[in-house]
Design a protein around this motif. Structure first.
Motif, PDB file in Angstrom:
ATOM      1  N   ARG A   1      26.106  42.202 -15.783  1.00 19.78           N
ATOM      2  CA  ARG A   1      25.172  41.178 -15.250  1.00 19.78           C
ATOM      3  C   ARG A   1      24.151  40.868 -16.491  1.00 19.78           C
ATOM      4  O   ARG A   1      22.945  40.738 -16.455  1.00 19.78           O
ATOM      5  N   PRO A   2      24.944  40.110 -17.575  1.00 22.39           N
ATOM      6  CA  PRO A   2      23.986  39.779 -18.585  1.00 22.39           C
ATOM      7  C   PRO A   2      23.006  38.738 -18.349  1.00 22.39           C
ATOM      8  O   PRO A   2      22.114  38.476 -19.093  1.00 22.39           O
ATOM      9  N   GLU A   3      23.349  38.075 -17.517  1.00 23.66           N
ATOM     10  CA  GLU A   3      22.388  36.925 -17.148  1.00 23.66           C
ATOM     11  C   GLU A   3      21.031  37.390 -16.663  1.00 23.66           C
ATOM     12  O   GLU A   3      19.902  36.633 -16.835  1.00 23.66           O
ATOM     13  N   LEU A   4      20.913  38.747 -16.246  1.00 24.93           N
ATOM     14  CA  LEU A   4      19.686  39.381 -15.784  1.00 24.93           C
ATOM     15  C   LEU A   4      18.815  39.804 -17.040  1.00 24.93           C
ATOM     16  O   LEU A   4      17.628  40.154 -16.910  1.00 24.93           O
ATOM     17  N   GLU A   5      19.374  39.916 -18.262  1.00 24.87           N
ATOM     18  CA  GLU A   5      18.771  40.551 -19.434  1.00 24.87           C
ATOM     19  C   GLU A   5      17.852  39.809 -19.807  1.00 24.87           C
ATOM     20  O   GLU A   5      17.612  38.329 -19.999  1.00 24.87           O
TER      21      GLU A   5
END
Length: 568
Positions: free
Chosen positions: A112-116
């Protein structure tokens, strides 16, 4: 034929194994499987705890580099995030780690790289649980532990399942790192194991049933063969009984013949016993210790009453109990000992004689002459040794006394010339080896001829005796003093003081004082004096004893001439 019995017997054989299998299957499903389910889940929990520990050590490594200045704090965090992102395990290498802080903000999530970099405090699962907020609170309040929630399976966002994760806080950076396992995967493993176990249980039941049926058939056939064998056995039994009756009659005749031979052997044994008794009487009458030693274990096979001071001996005692007079259960001497007569006879196969020194039970020293003679076996090897011990203590005592007399001066009791040379030579060898200096004094009693001529030889001898005592009083016991001529004395001594010259001068002055006392004590008409010369033995430049004595003698005569010139 009793068919009911034949049918009942197989049932009795088949029923117990089938019941045992059913009991085993019941135990597996009621006891073992629930226990396996719990242990499997605990095992997987332990695995993820260890995996989180590995990840924590990776973070510690990069934090240590930053604290030591190898990289900056930001570079260390970037390198740590990269390392954890690529850290995978499990089937297909799809299981992963994530990192968030205590805000909570997502620092790294591989799927879930978009949450980083975003706050995740409001991110909820299907059960309306605020996942990352609860994780941050749990690890802050309780430390490392497990948290349950629902989350997507790996990178498939369309499949959300129950998951349990282990999370721990990395205190230096206030990061929370975690990884977990999917509970439906555990359930699938349990279901697969249950299916396999059920299959094998059914297969075991089927195989045991078939095997039991085959055993039952074999049992019926065996029963038939048994009855046939019993009939045949009865027939053979009758035949054997007839043979036994015939053989018994033959044995009675043989027994009578053996009894006749036994009576003849008894007569022979009595004769051998009488001869053996005679031999023991002869050995017991010997006036010296006599015994036979077994080579194998050095035990005593035979001995007379003198072998152990008349106290008797049994065959289990070692030969050392006789020779060494000790309760020693070891072998008499080490194998190959240079002075052990048993070992010598064993190796040479020839008679031998050695001299030994021992102590009796009262501690008195004994000198023994031990003779050994071999006893050969059928293979011409030495199996026993005859030992005869002769006490030569008295002979040795007289020999030692003669030896002492040969080196002692009869008049003074000091060493004579031969004794002085023997002991002085040994002392020089020790001094040469240890690199220490010695001194040799050559002394001559002045005016002894005048005393003999005017007062008689008895007075002259008494003067010599007193002079010898004087030397013993002036010098130490460790010094070697000898009378090497009529009025000549030699003394070998050491100097333990720093100034050797002062030490020797004090000895000379002491000798003058003591010889004056001798003159006064016997009221001699003339004053006694001693001329002496002292030569040093230099260990770094050693000379022979003869050369050393010659040097001291020369110095003594120089001193005597100087004394005469002064008197004139």
């Amino acid at each position: 034929m009793d068919y009911q019995a034949l049918l009942t017997s197989p049932v009795k054989m088949i029923l117990p194994p089938i019941l045992a299998v059913l009991l085993f299957v019941g135990t597996v499903f009621v006891v073992i499987l629930p226990s396996f389910n719990a242990s499997l889940l605990e095992s997987k929990k332990e695995n993820i705890i260890q995996l989180v520990d590995v990840a924590m050590r990776i973070l510690s490594h990069f934090e240590s580099q930053a604290s030591h200045g190898v990289v900056s704090q930001q570079e260390a965090k970037t390198l740590a995030i990269s390392a954890i992102r690529n850290l995978r395990y499990g089937k297909g290498q799809k299981d992963y780690f994530w990192i968030n802080d205590l805000e909570p903000a997502i620092i790294m999530h591989p799927y879930r790289p978009e949450l980083e970099g975003q706050m995740a405090g409001s991110l909820v699962d299907e059960n309306e649980r605020v996942v990352f907020h609860d994780i941050a609170m749990a690890v802050s309040e309780n430390g490392p532990g497990f948290v349950g929630y629902r989350w997507q399976r790996h990178d498939d966002r369309g499949e959300v399942v129950d998951k349990i994760s282990y999370v721990a806080i990395f205190s230096p950076w206030q990061w929370v790192i975690g990884t977990g396992l999917y509970l439906d995967d555990v359930k699938k493993e349990i279901s697969a194991f249950t299916a396999k176990l059920s299959f094998f249980a059914f297969l075991a039941l089927l195989l045991i049933t078939i095997l039991s049926f085959c055993i039952a058939r074999q049992s019926v056939a065996s029963d038939r063969r048994r009855k046939k064998a019993e009939t045949l056995l009865q027939r053979h039994h009758d035949q054997l009984e007839k043979i036994i009756q015939k053989r018994t009659a033959q044995l009675i005749l043989s027994n009578e013949k053996l009894m006749s031979e036994a009576r003849e052997r008894q007569k022979a044994d009595k004769k051998v016993t009488a001869q053996n008794s005679f031999l023991h009487d002869v050995i017991a009458s010997l006036p010296f210790p006599f015994y036979v030693v077994n080579i194998k274990d050095y035990s005593i096979a035979l001995s007379n009453r003198h072998s152990f001071n008349g106290r008797g001996i049994n065959s289990s005692r070692m030969c050392s109990a006789l020779v060494h007079l000790q309760n020693n259960e070891q072998a008499c001497c080490p194998e190959g000992s240079f002075n052990c007569p048993v070992s010598i006879v064993k190796s040479t196969k020839k008679p031998t004689m050695v001299e030994r020194t021992h102590y009796d039970h009262e501690g008195r020293k004994l000198h023994l002459e031990v003779h050994g003679y071999p006893v050969f076996g059928s293979d011409r090897q030495v199996v026993q040794v005859i030992k005869i011990v002769v006490d030569i203590t008295v002979r040795k005592r007289y020999a030692n006394k003669l030896a002492r007399l040969s080196i002692t001066d009869d008049l003074t009791g000091l060493l004579n010339r031969r004794g002085f040379l023997l002991l002085a030579q040994k002392q020089l060898e020790i001094a040469r080896r240890k690199k220490c200096n010695l001194f040799l004094m050559y002394a001559d009693l002045d005016n002894l001829k005048i005393i003999n001529d005017t007062l008689g030889h008895d007075t002259g001898d008494l003067t010599i005796v007193e002079t010898g005592k004087m030397f013993q009083a002036v010098f130490r016991e460790a010094d070697i003093i000898g009378r090497v001529g009529g009025d000549e004395f030699t003394i070998l001594f050491t100097c333990e003081e720093h100034s050797e010259k002062d030490f020797i001068q004090r000895i000379v002055e002491r000798l003058k004082e003591e010889i004056s006392l001798v003159s006064s004590r016997f009221a001699l008409p003339l004053k006694l004096s001693i001329s002496n010369g002292v030569a040093m033995f230099d260990a770094n430049n050693p000379v022979t004893l003869e050369e050393l004595m010659k040097s001291a003698d020369t110095l003594m005569y120089i001193a005597k001439k100087h004394k005469k010139r002064n008197c004139n």
